[in-house]
Design an enzyme around this catalytic site. Structure first.
Site, PDB file in Angstrom:
ATOM      1  N   ALA A 278      -0.668  -6.218  -4.714  1.00 19.81           N
ATOM      2  CA  ALA A 278      -0.396  -7.437  -3.947  1.00 19.81           C
ATOM      3  C   ALA A 278       0.575  -7.182  -2.826  1.00 19.81           C
ATOM      4  CB  ALA A 278      -0.019  -8.569  -4.837  1.00 19.81           C
TER       5      ALA A 278
ATOM      6  N   ASP B 257      13.823   7.230   7.221  1.00 21.15           N
ATOM      7  CA  ASP B 257      13.380   6.869   5.243  1.00 21.15           C
ATOM      8  C   ASP B 257      14.795   6.619   4.715  1.00 21.15           C
ATOM      9  OD1 ASP B 257      11.367   8.546   3.375  1.00 21.15           O
ATOM     10  OD2 ASP B 257      13.244   7.850   2.548  1.00 21.15           O
TER      11      ASP B 257
ATOM     12  N   ASP C 206      16.604   1.774   6.836  1.00 14.40           N
ATOM     13  CA  ASP C 206      15.557   1.033   6.175  1.00 14.40           C
ATOM     14  C   ASP C 206      14.582   0.461   7.291  1.00 14.40           C
ATOM     15  OD1 ASP C 206      14.326  -1.462   4.803  1.00 14.40           O
ATOM     16  OD2 ASP C 206      15.995  -1.295   3.360  1.00 14.40           O
TER      17      ASP C 206
ATOM     18  N   THR D  58      -3.764   1.492   0.666  1.00 17.83           N
ATOM     19  CA  THR D  58      -4.274   2.036  -0.593  1.00 17.83           C
ATOM     20  C   THR D  58      -5.569   1.376  -0.854  1.00 17.83           C
ATOM     21  OG1 THR D  58      -3.858   1.928  -3.053  1.00 17.83           O
ATOM     22  CG2 THR D  58      -2.852   0.339  -1.611  1.00 17.83           C
ATOM     23  N   ASP D  59      -6.419   1.920  -1.745  1.00 17.36           N
ATOM     24  CA  ASP D  59      -7.599   1.456  -2.364  1.00 17.36           C
ATOM     25  C   ASP D  59      -7.286   0.234  -3.321  1.00 17.36           C
ATOM     26  OD1 ASP D  59      -6.902   3.136  -4.325  1.00 17.36           O
ATOM     27  OD2 ASP D  59      -8.989   4.011  -4.475  1.00 17.36           O
TER      28      ASP D  59
ATOM     29  N   THR E 117      15.062   6.484  -1.351  1.00 16.81           N
ATOM     30  CA  THR E 117      15.123   5.796  -2.325  1.00 16.81           C
ATOM     31  C   THR E 117      15.046   6.723  -3.399  1.00 16.81           C
ATOM     32  OG1 THR E 117      12.936   5.573  -2.580  1.00 16.81           O
ATOM     33  CG2 THR E 117      13.925   3.749  -1.593  1.00 16.81           C
TER      34      THR E 117
ATOM     35  N   VAL F 162      -1.212   9.022 -22.139  1.00 13.57           N
ATOM     36  CA  VAL F 162      -2.380   8.548 -21.744  1.00 13.57           C
ATOM     37  C   VAL F 162      -2.566   7.263 -21.964  1.00 13.57           C
ATOM     38  CG1 VAL F 162      -4.984   8.691 -21.916  1.00 13.57           C
ATOM     39  CG2 VAL F 162      -3.595  10.814 -21.783  1.00 13.57           C
TER      40      VAL F 162
ATOM     41  N   ILE G 121       3.474  11.732   0.590  1.00 13.87           N
ATOM     42  CA  ILE G 121       2.622  11.821   1.527  1.00 13.87           C
ATOM     43  C   ILE G 121       3.068  11.826   2.906  1.00 13.87           C
ATOM     44  CG2 ILE G 121       0.225  11.012   2.607  1.00 13.87           C
ATOM     45  CD1 ILE G 121       0.181   9.158   0.027  1.00 13.87           C
TER      46      ILE G 121
HETATM   47  P1  NAD Z   1       6.487   7.663  -2.179  1.00 11.77           P
HETATM   48  O1  NAD Z   1       7.054   6.751  -3.153  1.00 11.77           O
HETATM   49  O2  NAD Z   1       6.240   9.108  -2.650  1.00 11.77           O
HETATM   50  O3  NAD Z   1       7.465   7.734  -0.909  1.00 11.77           O
HETATM   51  C1  NAD Z   1       7.749   6.595  -0.221  1.00 11.77           C
HETATM   52  C2  NAD Z   1       9.110   6.770   0.882  1.00 11.77           C
HETATM   53  O4  NAD Z   1       9.273   5.861   1.379  1.00 11.77           O
HETATM   54  C3  NAD Z   1      10.134   7.424   0.264  1.00 11.77           C
HETATM   55  O5  NAD Z   1      10.650   8.602   0.808  1.00 11.77           O
HETATM   56  C4  NAD Z   1      11.161   6.371   0.132  1.00 11.77           C
HETATM   57  O6  NAD Z   1      12.473   6.686   0.132  1.00 11.77           O
HETATM   58  C5  NAD Z   1      10.827   5.640   1.648  1.00 11.77           C
HETATM   59  N1  NAD Z   1      11.092   4.253   1.671  1.00 11.77           N
HETATM   60  C6  NAD Z   1      10.829   3.310   0.401  1.00 11.77           C
HETATM   61  N2  NAD Z   1      11.445   2.217   1.003  1.00 11.77           N
HETATM   62  C7  NAD Z   1      12.003   2.480   2.205  1.00 11.77           C
HETATM   63  C8  NAD Z   1      12.423   1.343   3.253  1.00 11.77           C
HETATM   64  N3  NAD Z   1      12.651   0.236   2.746  1.00 11.77           N
HETATM   65  N4  NAD Z   1      12.698   2.114   4.428  1.00 11.77           N
HETATM   66  C9  NAD Z   1      12.472   3.386   4.591  1.00 11.77           C
HETATM   67  N5  NAD Z   1      12.091   4.125   3.717  1.00 11.77           N
HETATM   68  C10 NAD Z   1      11.658   3.837   2.689  1.00 11.77           C
HETATM   69  O7  NAD Z   1       5.068   7.263  -1.816  1.00 11.77           O
HETATM   70  P2  NAD Z   1       3.887   8.076  -1.478  1.00 11.77           P
HETATM   71  O8  NAD Z   1       3.132   8.262  -2.599  1.00 11.77           O
HETATM   72  O9  NAD Z   1       4.107   9.255  -0.329  1.00 11.77           O
HETATM   73  O10 NAD Z   1       2.913   6.836  -0.531  1.00 11.77           O
HETATM   74  C11 NAD Z   1       3.117   6.537   0.907  1.00 11.77           C
HETATM   75  C12 NAD Z   1       2.169   5.681   1.511  1.00 11.77           C
HETATM   76  O11 NAD Z   1       0.983   5.738   1.103  1.00 11.77           O
HETATM   77  C13 NAD Z   1       2.800   4.277   0.626  1.00 11.77           C
HETATM   78  O12 NAD Z   1       2.499   3.089   1.599  1.00 11.77           O
HETATM   79  C14 NAD Z   1       1.547   4.066  -0.351  1.00 11.77           C
HETATM   80  O13 NAD Z   1       1.225   2.661  -0.557  1.00 11.77           O
HETATM   81  C15 NAD Z   1       0.280   4.830   0.167  1.00 11.77           C
HETATM   82  N6  NAD Z   1      -0.630   5.323  -0.684  1.00 11.77           N
HETATM   83  C16 NAD Z   1      -0.294   6.385  -1.520  1.00 11.77           C
HETATM   84  C17 NAD Z   1      -1.364   6.982  -2.362  1.00 11.77           C
HETATM   85  C18 NAD Z   1      -0.763   7.751  -3.615  1.00 11.77           C
HETATM   86  O14 NAD Z   1      -1.755   8.208  -4.329  1.00 11.77           O
HETATM   87  N7  NAD Z   1       0.502   8.217  -3.461  1.00 11.77           N
HETATM   88  C19 NAD Z   1      -2.601   6.604  -2.126  1.00 11.77           C
HETATM   89  C20 NAD Z   1      -2.964   5.741  -0.959  1.00 11.77           C
HETATM   90  C21 NAD Z   1      -1.948   5.170  -0.271  1.00 11.77           C
HETATM   91  O1  DAU Z   2      -5.171   4.439  -5.695  1.00  9.83           O
HETATM   92  C1  DAU Z   2      -4.139   4.660  -4.842  1.00  9.83           C
HETATM   93  C2  DAU Z   2      -2.910   4.586  -5.370  1.00  9.83           C
HETATM   94  O2  DAU Z   2      -2.917   5.633  -6.485  1.00  9.83           O
HETATM   95  C3  DAU Z   2      -1.541   4.308  -4.809  1.00  9.83           C
HETATM   96  O3  DAU Z   2      -1.709   3.322  -3.785  1.00  9.83           O
HETATM   97  C4  DAU Z   2      -0.407   4.363  -5.537  1.00  9.83           C
HETATM   98  O4  DAU Z   2       0.629   4.467  -4.628  1.00  9.83           O
HETATM   99  C5  DAU Z   2      -0.459   5.780  -6.428  1.00  9.83           C
HETATM  100  O5  DAU Z   2       0.686   5.597  -7.289  1.00  9.83           O
HETATM  101  C6  DAU Z   2      -1.674   5.664  -7.217  1.00  9.83           C
HETATM  102  O6  DAU Z   2      -1.700   4.560  -8.131  1.00  9.83           O
HETATM  103  P1  DAU Z   2      -2.247   4.847  -9.702  1.00  9.83           P
HETATM  104  O7  DAU Z   2      -1.681   3.489 -10.554  1.00  9.83           O
HETATM  105  O8  DAU Z   2      -3.695   4.990  -9.862  1.00  9.83           O
HETATM  106  O9  DAU Z   2      -1.515   6.181 -10.092  1.00  9.83           O
HETATM  107  P2  DAU Z   2      -1.041   6.698 -11.372  1.00  9.83           P
HETATM  108  O10 DAU Z   2      -0.529   8.097 -11.208  1.00  9.83           O
HETATM  109  O11 DAU Z   2       0.443   5.881 -11.752  1.00  9.83           O
HETATM  110  O12 DAU Z   2      -1.928   6.380 -12.334  1.00  9.83           O
HETATM  111  C7  DAU Z   2      -3.047   7.241 -12.488  1.00  9.83           C
HETATM  112  C8  DAU Z   2      -3.992   6.905 -13.754  1.00  9.83           C
HETATM  113  O13 DAU Z   2      -3.423   7.423 -14.876  1.00  9.83           O
HETATM  114  C9  DAU Z   2      -4.025   5.278 -13.967  1.00  9.83           C
HETATM  115  O14 DAU Z   2      -5.235   5.122 -14.472  1.00  9.83           O
HETATM  116  C10 DAU Z   2      -2.782   5.277 -15.031  1.00  9.83           C
HETATM  117  C11 DAU Z   2      -3.024   6.316 -15.839  1.00  9.83           C
HETATM  118  N1  DAU Z   2      -1.652   7.005 -16.397  1.00  9.83           N
HETATM  119  C12 DAU Z   2      -0.681   7.150 -15.370  1.00  9.83           C
HETATM  120  C13 DAU Z   2       0.609   7.391 -15.917  1.00  9.83           C
HETATM  121  C14 DAU Z   2       2.037   7.564 -14.975  1.00  9.83           C
HETATM  122  C15 DAU Z   2      -1.338   7.537 -17.450  1.00  9.83           C
HETATM  123  O15 DAU Z   2      -2.491   7.506 -18.220  1.00  9.83           O
HETATM  124  N2  DAU Z   2      -0.360   8.194 -18.218  1.00  9.83           N
HETATM  125  C16 DAU Z   2       0.849   8.199 -17.166  1.00  9.83           C
HETATM  126  O16 DAU Z   2       1.823   8.527 -17.738  1.00  9.83           O
END
Ligand code: NAD
Ligand code: DAU
Length: 374
Positions: A165, A37, A63, A138-139, A40, A219, A17
Site C-alpha cells: 500500500a 542513504d 534521509d 514493485t509488482d 537503516t 516455509v 538493488i
Molecule cells: P533494501 O531494503 O535492500 O534497501 C533499501 C535501502 O534504502 C537501504 O539502503 C536503506 O538504508 C535505504 N533507505 C531506507 N529508508 C531511507 C530513507 N528514508 N532515506 C534514505 N535511504 C533510505 O531494498 P531493495 O530490495 O534494494 O529495494 C529497493 C527498491 O526496489 C524498493 O523501492 C523496493 O520497493 C523495490 N523493489 C524491490 C524488489 C525486491 O525483490 N527486493 C522488487 C521490486 C521492487
Molecule cells: O514482488 C516484489 C517484491 O518481492 C518486492 O516488492 C519486495 O520488496 C520483496 O521483499 C519481495 O516481496 P515478497 O514478500 O514476495 O518476498 P519474500 O522474500 O519476503 O517472500 C517470498 C515468498 O516466500 C513469499 O511467498 C513469502 C515466502 N517466504 C518468505 C520468507 C521470508 C517463506 O515462505 N518463508 C520465509 O522465511
C-alpha cells in the site's frame, strides 16, 4: 546510454538493488554517482566498500525526507538522473508496523518528488530535457492473481500488505507529479529480485544462510505461493534502458518470466548448493566446519512449514512485453544461472553477511506478533 556524461543521484544505493545499480553504473563508467542513504538495518557501507575513495563516487548518509539536505545535494551535484531505490522493502516488517513504510515510502517519496520538481524547474535547455526522476517500484501494488493471468501496466492497483500500500501511494504521487507538473518521471514495477548483497530476511538469502548453517528453513503456509523471480542485474539493466529510452511519464512492468512456487524455488536453490559442494567445503568458516560443513546434508530435510504470512498474496506473474517490445530489454539470466551466481557469491562473501547482520537480525520470524494480537 549516450556518450554525454550522465550524473546519477541514487537514493537507497547502500541497499540490495540500489547497491547492485551503483556497481553497474560505476563499473561500466556510465558517469559519476552520488548515493543518498539513511543506512537503516537494510543499508550498509560494506556493500559499496569497493568504491570508497573512487573519484566518481560520493556517499552521503541522510534521509530522502530531509528536504534541506536533498535540495542542497541536487543543487551541488546537478544530476541528470535521480533514481529512487530508497524504501522500506520487507513485507513481514510492514506487518509488524507500517510506520517507517509510510514515513519513507510515502512521505519521503513525496519530499523527494517535490525537491526534484524544484530542481528540474531550475534547469534550462538540454539539462532540463534530459533530466529524469525514476521511481523503482514493485509488482505487489497489483495485489494477488488467481491461477491464471498476468499483471500488465493497465492492471488496477489492489495492494494487500502495508508495504504494498505504501509503494502504491508512492507510485500515485509519481504519476501525479508528471500529470500535474510535467515532471519527467519514469516508473518500473518489478517482480521478486535475488542476487548479491540481499539482506538475509528475504526468502532466498534467508534460505541460503540457514542451509549453509544447517538450520531450519521456514516455509510459510503450504509453500505453494508463486513469485516471478528476476536476477538483480537484469533489473538494473532494465532501469538503465528506461533511463536511456523510456518515455516521460511511462510505466514499465519488469519480470523474469520465471514463476515458481516457493517449494520449487527452494528445490532449484538446493540443486545449485549441491553443485557447489566443493566451494562450500573450501569456504566454510571453522565454526561452520566444526558443526559439520553442510555439503553432505539433504537440504530438503531443513524445510519447516510455519504459520502463513497474514494477507499472503497467492500468486504474482508479470507481463513485461511492453519493456521488451518498446525498449528491447530482456533478462540475460535464467533462474538456474542466476541462482548459481547467487549461491557462489553468497558462499564467497560470508564476511559481508556477518557484517550486515551484526546487532540487527538473526533470522527470527517477522510479521506475526501484531496480527496474532489483533
Ligand atoms: P533494501 O531494503 O535492500 O534497501 C533499501 C535501502 O534504502 C537501504 O539502503 C536503506 O538504508 C535505504 N533507505 C531506507 N529508508 C531511507 C530513507 N528514508 N532515506 C534514505 N535511504 C533510505 O531494498 P531493495 O530490495 O534494494 O529495494 C529497493 C527498491 O526496489 C524498493 O523501492 C523496493 O520497493 C523495490 N523493489 C524491490 C524488489 C525486491 O525483490 N527486493 C522488487 C521490486 C521492487
Ligand atoms: O514482488 C516484489 C517484491 O518481492 C518486492 O516488492 C519486495 O520488496 C520483496 O521483499 C519481495 O516481496 P515478497 O514478500 O514476495 O518476498 P519474500 O522474500 O519476503 O517472500 C517470498 C515468498 O516466500 C513469499 O511467498 C513469502 C515466502 N517466504 C518468505 C520468507 C521470508 C517463506 O515462505 N518463508 C520465509 O522465511
Amino acid at each position: 546510454m549516450t556518450t554525454t556524461t550522465n550524473k546519477f543521484f541514487i537514493t537507497g544505493g547502500a541497499g540490495f538493488i540500489g547497491g547492485n545499480f551503483v556497481h553497474k553504473v560505476l563499473g561500466a563508467e556510465l558517469g559519476p554517482v552520488l548515493v543518498l542513504d539513511r543506512l537503516t538495518y537494510a543499508g550498509h557501507r560494506a556493500t559499496l566498500r569497493s568504491w570508497e575513495g573512487h573519484p566518481a563516487f560520493r556517499f552521503v548518509r541522510g534521509d530522502i525526507g530531509d528536504r534541506a539536505l536533498v535540495r542542497q545535494l541536487l543543487k551541488d551535484f546537478q544530476p541528470t538522473f535521480l533514481v529512487n531505490f530508497a524504501a522500506e522493502s520487507h513485507v513481514d516488517r510492514s506487518i509488524e508496523s507500517a510506520e517507517d513504510f509510510i514515513q519513507t515510502n510515502v512521505v519521503g517519496t513525496y519530499a523527494l518528488l517535490d525537491e526534484a520538481l524544484r530542481y528540474w524547474q531550475s534547469l534550462k535547455g538540454v539539462e532540463a530535457r534530459r533530466f529524469r526522476f525514476h521511481h523503482v517500484s514493485t509488482d505487489e501494488v497489483y495485489g494477488s492473481l488467481g491461477t491464471t493471468g498476468y499483471f500488465t501496466e493497465q492492471t488496477p492497483y489492489a495492494p494487500n500488505s502495508p508495504y504494498a500500500a505504501s509503494k502504491a501511494a508512492s507510485d500515485h504521487l509519481v504519476r501525479a507529479y508528471h500529470q500535474t507538473y510535467q515532471l519527467p518521471t519514469t516508473l518500473t514495477n518489478c517482480s521478486n529480485n535475488y542476487g548479491p548483497y540481499q539482506f538475509p530476511e528475504k526468502l532466498i538469502p534467508l534460505a541460503l544462510m540457514n542451509a549453509l548453517e544447517g538450520q531450519p528453513i521456514p516455509v510459510y503456509g503450504d509453500g505453494l505461493n508463486i513469485r516471478d523471480w528476476l536476477y538483480v542485474e537484469d533489473h538494473c539493466d532494465a532501469i538503465l534502458q528506461v533511463l536511456a529510452h523510456g518515455e516521460r511519464g511511462a510505466i514499465y512492468n519488469v519480470g523474469g518470466n520465471s514463476e515458481q512456487t516457493n517449494l520449487d524455488l527452494l528445490q532449484a536453490l538446493f540443486a545449485c548448493l549441491g553443485d557447489q559442494a566443493d566451494l562450500i567445503r573450501e569456504q566454510s568458516r571453522p565454526t561452520v566446519a566444526q558443526s559439520g560443513t553442510r555439503t553432505d546434508i539433504d537440504y530438503r530435510s531443513l524445510i519447516t512449514f510455519v504459520p502463513d504470512r497474514p494477507g499472503h498474496d497467492r500468486r504474482y506473474a508479470i507481463d513485461s512485453s511492453k519493456i521488451r517490445r518498446e525498449l528491447g530489454w530482456a533478462p540475460k539470466e535464467t533462474l538456474r544461472t542466476g541462482l548459481a551466481k547467487t549461491v557462489i557469491w553468497t558462499v564467497k562473501n560470508l564476511a559481508w553477511r556477518d557484517e550486515v547482520l551484526q546487532g540487527t537480525y538473526s533470522g527470527e520470524r517477522l510479521g506475526q506478533s501484531k496480527a496474532a494480537r489483533d
